[in-house]
Design a protein around this motif. Sequence first.
Motif, PDB file in Angstrom:
ATOM      1  N   GLU A   1     -26.855  24.709  -1.500  1.00 38.23           N
ATOM      2  CA  GLU A   1     -27.092  24.717  -2.944  1.00 38.23           C
ATOM      3  C   GLU A   1     -27.725  23.410  -3.406  1.00 38.23           C
ATOM      4  O   GLU A   1     -28.562  23.389  -4.298  1.00 38.23           O
ATOM      5  N   ARG A   2     -27.361  22.317  -2.806  1.00 38.65           N
ATOM      6  CA  ARG A   2     -27.905  21.007  -3.185  1.00 38.65           C
ATOM      7  C   ARG A   2     -29.382  20.871  -2.834  1.00 38.65           C
ATOM      8  O   ARG A   2     -30.061  20.015  -3.379  1.00 38.65           O
ATOM      9  N   GLN A   3     -29.899  21.677  -1.924  1.00 42.20           N
ATOM     10  CA  GLN A   3     -31.303  21.596  -1.518  1.00 42.20           C
ATOM     11  C   GLN A   3     -32.223  22.435  -2.390  1.00 42.20           C
ATOM     12  O   GLN A   3     -33.428  22.316  -2.296  1.00 42.20           O
ATOM     13  N   HIS A   4     -31.659  23.287  -3.243  1.00 38.64           N
ATOM     14  CA  HIS A   4     -32.462  24.085  -4.152  1.00 38.64           C
ATOM     15  C   HIS A   4     -32.898  23.237  -5.342  1.00 38.64           C
ATOM     16  O   HIS A   4     -32.247  22.246  -5.688  1.00 38.64           O
ATOM     17  N   ILE A   5     -33.955  23.643  -5.977  1.00 39.37           N
ATOM     18  CA  ILE A   5     -34.393  22.963  -7.193  1.00 39.37           C
ATOM     19  C   ILE A   5     -33.471  23.412  -8.326  1.00 39.37           C
ATOM     20  O   ILE A   5     -33.314  24.609  -8.574  1.00 39.37           O
ATOM     21  N   ILE A   6     -32.860  22.447  -8.979  1.00 37.96           N
ATOM     22  CA  ILE A   6     -31.954  22.770 -10.079  1.00 37.96           C
ATOM     23  C   ILE A   6     -32.275  21.894 -11.276  1.00 37.96           C
ATOM     24  O   ILE A   6     -32.818  20.797 -11.140  1.00 37.96           O
ATOM     25  N   PHE A   7     -31.949  22.400 -12.432  1.00 38.22           N
ATOM     26  CA  PHE A   7     -32.100  21.656 -13.675  1.00 38.22           C
ATOM     27  C   PHE A   7     -30.693  21.312 -14.159  1.00 38.22           C
ATOM     28  O   PHE A   7     -30.032  22.132 -14.771  1.00 38.22           O
ATOM     29  N   ASP A   8     -30.263  20.115 -13.865  1.00 40.70           N
ATOM     30  CA  ASP A   8     -28.877  19.746 -14.139  1.00 40.70           C
ATOM     31  C   ASP A   8     -28.741  18.598 -15.127  1.00 40.70           C
ATOM     32  O   ASP A   8     -27.786  17.842 -15.070  1.00 40.70           O
ATOM     33  N   VAL A   9     -29.688  18.477 -16.039  1.00 42.07           N
ATOM     34  CA  VAL A   9     -29.641  17.386 -17.001  1.00 42.07           C
ATOM     35  C   VAL A   9     -28.359  17.459 -17.831  1.00 42.07           C
ATOM     36  O   VAL A   9     -27.640  16.466 -17.965  1.00 42.07           O
ATOM     37  N   LEU A  10     -28.048  18.623 -18.387  1.00 44.05           N
ATOM     38  CA  LEU A  10     -26.831  18.763 -19.180  1.00 44.05           C
ATOM     39  C   LEU A  10     -25.583  18.752 -18.299  1.00 44.05           C
ATOM     40  O   LEU A  10     -24.558  18.187 -18.670  1.00 44.05           O
ATOM     41  N   TYR A  11     -25.672  19.369 -17.153  1.00 40.30           N
ATOM     42  CA  TYR A  11     -24.534  19.479 -16.234  1.00 40.30           C
ATOM     43  C   TYR A  11     -24.034  18.097 -15.825  1.00 40.30           C
ATOM     44  O   TYR A  11     -22.836  17.848 -15.784  1.00 40.30           O
ATOM     45  N   LYS A  12     -24.933  17.166 -15.563  1.00 40.27           N
ATOM     46  CA  LYS A  12     -24.556  15.818 -15.130  1.00 40.27           C
ATOM     47  C   LYS A  12     -23.935  15.002 -16.262  1.00 40.27           C
ATOM     48  O   LYS A  12     -23.275  14.016 -16.002  1.00 40.27           O
ATOM     49  N   LYS A  13     -24.123  15.401 -17.498  1.00 41.59           N
ATOM     50  CA  LYS A  13     -23.567  14.670 -18.650  1.00 41.59           C
ATOM     51  C   LYS A  13     -22.073  14.939 -18.833  1.00 41.59           C
ATOM     52  O   LYS A  13     -21.387  14.163 -19.470  1.00 41.59           O
ATOM     53  N   PHE A  14     -21.579  16.068 -18.282  1.00 39.42           N
ATOM     54  CA  PHE A  14     -20.167  16.389 -18.418  1.00 39.42           C
ATOM     55  C   PHE A  14     -19.319  15.485 -17.522  1.00 39.42           C
ATOM     56  O   PHE A  14     -19.747  15.118 -16.420  1.00 39.42           O
ATOM     57  N   PRO A  15     -18.094  15.177 -17.946  1.00 39.84           N
ATOM     58  CA  PRO A  15     -17.165  14.495 -17.043  1.00 39.84           C
ATOM     59  C   PRO A  15     -16.750  15.465 -15.917  1.00 39.84           C
ATOM     60  O   PRO A  15     -16.975  16.678 -16.017  1.00 39.84           O
ATOM     61  N   PRO A  16     -16.129  14.970 -14.853  1.00 34.29           N
ATOM     62  CA  PRO A  16     -15.843  15.815 -13.678  1.00 34.29           C
ATOM     63  C   PRO A  16     -15.066  17.104 -13.953  1.00 34.29           C
ATOM     64  O   PRO A  16     -15.440  18.161 -13.447  1.00 34.29           O
ATOM     65  N   ARG A  17     -14.001  17.066 -14.731  1.00 33.02           N
ATOM     66  CA  ARG A  17     -13.209  18.294 -14.947  1.00 33.02           C
ATOM     67  C   ARG A  17     -14.004  19.379 -15.682  1.00 33.02           C
ATOM     68  O   ARG A  17     -14.034  20.526 -15.235  1.00 33.02           O
ATOM     69  N   PRO A  18     -14.641  19.083 -16.806  1.00 29.82           N
ATOM     70  CA  PRO A  18     -15.465  20.129 -17.437  1.00 29.82           C
ATOM     71  C   PRO A  18     -16.638  20.562 -16.558  1.00 29.82           C
ATOM     72  O   PRO A  18     -17.017  21.728 -16.568  1.00 29.82           O
ATOM     73  N   ARG A  19     -17.187  19.629 -15.785  1.00 27.60           N
ATOM     74  CA  ARG A  19     -18.273  19.982 -14.871  1.00 27.60           C
ATOM     75  C   ARG A  19     -17.787  20.990 -13.844  1.00 27.60           C
ATOM     76  O   ARG A  19     -18.515  21.905 -13.451  1.00 27.60           O
ATOM     77  N   ARG A  20     -16.542  20.832 -13.402  1.00 28.62           N
ATOM     78  CA  ARG A  20     -15.967  21.784 -12.444  1.00 28.62           C
ATOM     79  C   ARG A  20     -15.931  23.177 -13.052  1.00 28.62           C
ATOM     80  O   ARG A  20     -16.306  24.159 -12.408  1.00 28.62           O
TER      81      ARG A  20
END
Length: 159
Positions: free
Chosen positions: A66-85
């Motif tokens: 999954e990490r090798q696919h192209i992803i758009f994670d701009v918003l995803y990376k802004k979350f703290p770890p628990r909500p990101r989970r």
Amino acid sequence: MERWILRWKSFAELMAAAMFATMFLAFMAQILSRYVFNVPLSWTLEVCSIAYIWVIFWSCDILLSERQHIIFDVLYKKFPPRPRRWVAIANTAAIGLTFLAALPGILDYIAFLGRRHTMVLHVPFDIVYSCFGIFMIAAIVGAALRLRRLLSSSWKQNL
């Protein structure tokens, strides 16, 4: 289990390499026949197209993590770890369930395509596009495994 996974990954890589080699050899045969002998071959385009379809769907979910696919994670990376989970769990579950719901119809359509054949080599289309069924099953299994990892106690390693 890990040994089996390594063997499967090695087999999948060899299959992808064989498909790329098939594409390359068919392409080179077309160049040689067209420009050296002035007799174009019609089967080479079909071989290249089928091998390309297979290598794309074979490699997309079987070889690439999954990490090798192209992803758009701009918003995803802004979350703290628990909500990101929880976002990762929701996304993975949505993708897995959508693919699972679509699987019967896709497999039925692939079986339906068996009535038609390619124009030059007369390969049944169900064989040509069966790689999409393999891709769908691999995506569903991958989503289930990722959900299992995200729901485990070591979830922080899988974000």
